[in-house]
Write an enzyme that holds these catalytic residues in place. Structure first.
Site, short mmCIF file in Angstrom:
data_model
loop_
_atom_site.label_atom_id
_atom_site.label_comp_id
_atom_site.label_asym_id
_atom_site.label_seq_id
_atom_site.Cartn_x
_atom_site.Cartn_y
_atom_site.Cartn_z
N HIS A 18 -45.62 -6.85 10.24
CA HIS A 18 -46.31 -5.25 10.20
C HIS A 18 -46.04 -4.57 11.61
O HIS A 18 -46.26 -5.29 12.66
CB HIS A 18 -47.70 -5.44 10.08
CG HIS A 18 -48.61 -4.42 10.21
ND1 HIS A 18 -48.85 -3.49 9.22
CD2 HIS A 18 -49.36 -3.77 11.06
CE1 HIS A 18 -49.55 -2.66 9.45
NE2 HIS A 18 -49.96 -2.77 10.56
N ALA B 23 -17.84 15.89 -9.54
CA ALA B 23 -18.25 14.71 -9.19
C ALA B 23 -18.53 13.77 -10.65
O ALA B 23 -19.60 13.29 -11.09
CB ALA B 23 -19.04 14.24 -8.30
N GLU C 193 -25.82 18.31 -14.32
CA GLU C 193 -25.72 16.90 -14.96
C GLU C 193 -25.84 16.76 -16.49
O GLU C 193 -26.94 17.63 -16.76
CB GLU C 193 -26.87 15.84 -14.31
CG GLU C 193 -26.84 14.52 -14.82
CD GLU C 193 -25.43 13.84 -15.01
OE1 GLU C 193 -24.92 13.59 -13.96
OE2 GLU C 193 -24.82 13.42 -16.04
N GLU D 11 0.89 -1.32 0.03
CA GLU D 11 0.13 -0.04 0.05
C GLU D 11 0.86 1.22 0.08
O GLU D 11 1.80 1.37 0.73
CB GLU D 11 -0.93 0.05 1.17
CG GLU D 11 -1.77 1.15 1.43
CD GLU D 11 -2.65 1.69 0.35
OE1 GLU D 11 -3.18 0.82 -0.27
OE2 GLU D 11 -2.35 2.85 -0.40
N LYS E 146 -20.89 8.39 4.47
CA LYS E 146 -22.18 7.83 5.21
C LYS E 146 -22.12 8.21 6.56
O LYS E 146 -23.34 8.47 7.11
CB LYS E 146 -22.11 6.13 5.26
CG LYS E 146 -22.90 5.64 4.17
CD LYS E 146 -22.12 5.60 2.70
CE LYS E 146 -22.35 6.71 1.88
NZ LYS E 146 -21.96 6.55 0.32
N ALA F 38 -17.49 -0.72 -3.65
CA ALA F 38 -16.77 -1.45 -2.64
C ALA F 38 -17.26 -3.08 -2.50
O ALA F 38 -16.34 -3.91 -2.40
CB ALA F 38 -17.16 -0.73 -1.17
N GLY G 247 -24.07 11.31 -10.57
CA GLY G 247 -24.00 9.98 -10.10
C GLY G 247 -24.05 10.02 -8.33
O GLY G 247 -24.43 10.99 -7.75
N ALA G 248 -23.93 8.80 -7.86
CA ALA G 248 -24.16 8.42 -6.67
C ALA G 248 -23.15 9.54 -5.72
O ALA G 248 -23.75 10.02 -4.58
CB ALA G 248 -23.65 7.21 -6.13
C1 LIG Z 1 -17.35 9.72 -2.27
C2 LIG Z 1 -17.36 8.37 -2.42
C3 LIG Z 1 -18.37 7.53 -1.86
C4 LIG Z 1 -18.51 6.30 -2.00
N1 LIG Z 1 -19.25 5.60 -1.44
C5 LIG Z 1 -19.63 4.33 -1.76
C6 LIG Z 1 -20.72 3.36 -1.08
O1 LIG Z 1 -21.37 3.78 -0.23
N2 LIG Z 1 -20.61 2.03 -1.35
C7 LIG Z 1 -19.98 1.60 -2.27
O2 LIG Z 1 -19.96 0.29 -2.60
N3 LIG Z 1 -18.85 2.08 -2.91
C8 LIG Z 1 -18.65 3.52 -2.67
N4 LIG Z 1 -17.82 4.25 -3.24
C9 LIG Z 1 -16.82 3.57 -4.17
C10 LIG Z 1 -15.86 2.67 -3.49
O3 LIG Z 1 -15.31 3.68 -3.04
C11 LIG Z 1 -14.84 2.11 -4.46
O4 LIG Z 1 -15.73 1.28 -5.21
C12 LIG Z 1 -13.86 1.08 -4.02
O5 LIG Z 1 -13.17 1.92 -2.85
C13 LIG Z 1 -12.95 0.43 -4.61
O6 LIG Z 1 -12.25 -0.37 -3.92
P1 LIG Z 1 -10.67 -0.91 -4.51
O7 LIG Z 1 -10.33 -1.72 -3.47
O8 LIG Z 1 -10.96 -1.21 -5.89
O9 LIG Z 1 -10.07 0.37 -4.56
P2 LIG Z 1 -9.58 1.59 -3.68
O10 LIG Z 1 -10.49 1.78 -2.64
O11 LIG Z 1 -9.53 2.78 -4.37
O12 LIG Z 1 -8.22 1.23 -3.19
C14 LIG Z 1 -7.03 1.25 -3.66
C15 LIG Z 1 -5.93 1.28 -2.88
O13 LIG Z 1 -4.66 1.08 -3.47
C16 LIG Z 1 -3.70 1.89 -3.22
N5 LIG Z 1 -2.72 1.86 -4.44
C17 LIG Z 1 -2.97 2.37 -5.84
N6 LIG Z 1 -1.90 2.08 -6.55
C18 LIG Z 1 -0.94 1.74 -5.75
C19 LIG Z 1 0.39 1.14 -6.08
N7 LIG Z 1 0.90 1.18 -7.34
N8 LIG Z 1 0.94 0.73 -5.06
C20 LIG Z 1 0.53 0.55 -3.82
N9 LIG Z 1 -0.71 0.93 -3.36
C21 LIG Z 1 -1.44 1.38 -4.49
C22 LIG Z 1 -4.39 3.06 -2.88
O14 LIG Z 1 -3.49 3.99 -2.21
C23 LIG Z 1 -5.89 2.61 -2.16
O15 LIG Z 1 -5.47 2.67 -0.83
C24 LIG Z 1 -17.56 5.53 -2.83
C25 LIG Z 1 -16.93 6.35 -3.81
C26 LIG Z 1 -16.56 7.75 -3.50
C27 LIG Z 1 -15.30 8.35 -4.04
#
Ligand SMILES: Cc1cc2nc3c(=O)[nH]c(=O)nc-3n(C[C@H](O)[C@H](O)[C@H](O)COP(=O)(O)OP(=O)(O)OC[C@H]3O[C@@H](n4cnc5c(N)ncnc54)[C@H](O)[C@@H]3O)c2cc1C
Length: 464
Positions: free
Chosen positions: A443, A267, A201, A32, A50, A318, A180-181
């Site tokens: 209910h 956004a 939008e 990381e 949230k 997520a 979007g969301a």
């Molecule tokens: C404002 C906002 C609200 C959201 N709310 C929701 C929600 O309520 N519910 C939901 O399901 N989704 C939500 N999402 C989407 C959700 O955050 C993402 O879909 C999710 O975080 C994706 O997970 P991931 O593991 O793919 O990547 P990420 O969570 O983006 O994590 C990637 C990680 O990789 C690390 N990284 C990147 N490149 C490298 C590298 N080369 N070497 C080492 N480390 C690296 C980064 O530092 C980061 O820590 C939201 C997004 C945003 C922006």
């Protein structure tokens, strides 16, 4: 030493995959680049937003308490404390992720990771460059906010999801580009905290991935509650102004309007972090920066998997990242693999009213040639919704007339993002409309509206 798996990125995709690999007894490391584990979701995404949305709900209870016969004189919003609470929730869970790594014997390696030839991952950090050997790599590098051309985020006036979470007061006014969301959730937060909010939008509706009726209902509600919504609008020429930030908007009716606010939230989507992670010279294939995978999350390069926001063709959520991590780990460990079924992925938007949805929209089902039968039930006729004082929205079932197959469920209203769980379970278990009609709903509950909507596929809801 050779690892069985190195995971690059510790978001919900990466850290969950590392835990699962550890549970399978695989020698695992996670790389990381940031100081803290948890990724976008934990630090600048799902969790802090949230937390703020919950506080906005609580604030609304206080400011509208007289409706319930409770007089709260002059409630005050203490923004530093609101922010502090959000930050504490994030820190608690970041520690939780560290703990999970220890518990599952996952080596945590801080630094920037990239592929460095077959079976090799290079980690760049203050310690220098180290090369690790591994049988498999799971790329989970996530995404970052896209920007409009020619502008850069700053700490105060032009914001993305990152900067907006650190602002030190509630802005008097806010422009939001993108509905979007992410855009609509911040609109829902800041409007309720007192900002004057305008959402722009480009597409013809808010939350464009949702069923059209859901978009309409959200727009109706937002407008009723004072959020200006301009769909089919193009925002250009963003610039700093005396008040904060200004832009030129071409509205759907062709009118050009200069808009100004204290700050602007951009956004407009998320860019996959796939540049500079060593994909050049590998057989990993990409589509506009997103990595192509097969049903086992395998990329074109043997031993290299991709999960989460960087993957082409699945929504950036997520729980999708986590589920894809489970698939990749099962494949690596030689366990049975259940590929992701895109039609069973819940979407959740935590606005007021909330949105929860799964499967095909009515328009998609019709376009695919189904004999579509829709059952709807409004929360206005649900007694628990009246008790809560949340009458807006509805449950909409999209089903196939032939066998009563549930094709999609679209909910907007109180706790919609929780209610959608029933729909996901029903669809996963291949329940039909009839099964759900016979499932007794307690209910008075909000989820009774689900039972009523299923009944209404046959025009047989009781309470309307
Ligand atoms: C404002 C906002 C609200 C959201 N709310 C929701 C929600 O309520 N519910 C939901 O399901 N989704 C939500 N999402 C989407 C959700 O955050 C993402 O879909 C999710 O975080 C994706 O997970 P991931 O593991 O793919 O990547 P990420 O969570 O983006 O994590 C990637 C990680 O990789 C690390 N990284 C990147 N490149 C490298 C590298 N080369 N070497 C080492 N480390 C690296 C980064 O530092 C980061 O820590 C939201 C997004 C945003 C922006």
């Amino acid at each position: 030493m050779t690892y069985d798996v190195i995971v690059i990125g510790s978001g919900p995709g990466g850290y969950s995959a590392a835990v699962r690999a550890g549970q399978y007894g695989l020698k695992t490391a996670i790389v990381e680049k940031d100081n803290k584990l948890g990724g976008t979701c934990l630090h600048v995404g799902c969790i802090p937003t949230k937390a703020l949305l919950h506080t906005a709900d609580v604030w609304e209870y206080f400011t509208h308490s007289a409706e319930q016969g409770i007089h709260c004189d002059n409630p005050k919003l203490d923004w530093p404390l609101v922010s502090d609470r959000k930050n504490k929730i994030v820190s608690k869970h970041a520690k939780g992720v560290e703990f999970l790594m220890k518990k599952n014997k996952v080596d945590v390696i801080k630094g920037y990771g990239k592929l460095a030839g077959p079976g090799k991952v290079q980690v760049h950090s203050e310690r220098g460059v180290e090369t690790l050997e591994t049988k498999n790599v799971i790329l989970a590098t996530g995404s970052e906010a896209r920007m409009l051309p020619g502008i850069k985020p700053d700490a105060k006036r032009i914001l993305t999801n990152v900067e907006i979470l650190s602002i030190d007061h509630v802005p008097a006014s806010m422009l939001i580009i993108g509905a979007g969301a992410v855009g609509v959730e911040f609109a829902s937060i800041f409007k309720r905290f007192g900002s004057n909010v305008t959402v722009l939008e480009m597409l013809p509706r808010l939350v464009p991935v949702e069923d059209e009726e859901v978009s309409k209902e959200l727009e109706r509600y937002f407008k009723k509650h004072g959020i200006r919504c301009e769909t089919g609008a193009k925002a250009e020429n963003v610039r700093y102004s005396d008040k904060g930030v200004a832009l030129t908007a071409t509205l759907a009716n062709g009118k050009v309007e200069e808009m100004e606010a204290e700050c602007l939230l951009v956004a407009v989507g998320r860019k996959p972090n796939t540049e500079n992670i060593g994909l050049e010279g590998t057989a990993v294939q990409t589509d506009r920066g997103f990595i192509k995978v097969d049903s086992h999350q395998r990329t074109g390069q043997p031993g290299v998997y991709a999960i989460g926001d960087i993957v082409a063709g699945t929504p950036q959520l997520a729980h999708v990242a986590t589920a894809e991590g489970m698939v990749a780990c099962a494949d690596i460990a030689g366990k049975p693999v259940t590929p992701i079924n895109k039609l069973r992925i819940p979407g959740a938007t935590y606005t007021e009213p909330g949105i929860g949805s799964v499967g095909l929209t009515e328009a998609q089902a019709k376009a695919q040639g189904y004999d579509v039968k829709v059952g709807k039930f409004p929360f206005g006729a649900n007694s628990k919704a009246s008790i809560l004082g949340m009458h807006d929205g509805f449950v909409k079932i999209v089903s196939d007339g032939k066998f009563g197959e549930i094709l999609g469920v679209h909910i907007i209203g109180p706790q919609a993002f929780e209610l959608v769980g029933e729909a996901v379970t029903a669809m996963e278990a291949e329940a039909t409309v009839d099964t759900m009609i016979h499932a007794i709903h307690a209910h008075p509950t909000i989820y009774e509206a689900m039972g009523e909507a299923f009944n209404n596929v046959y025009g047989q809801a009781i309470n309307i």
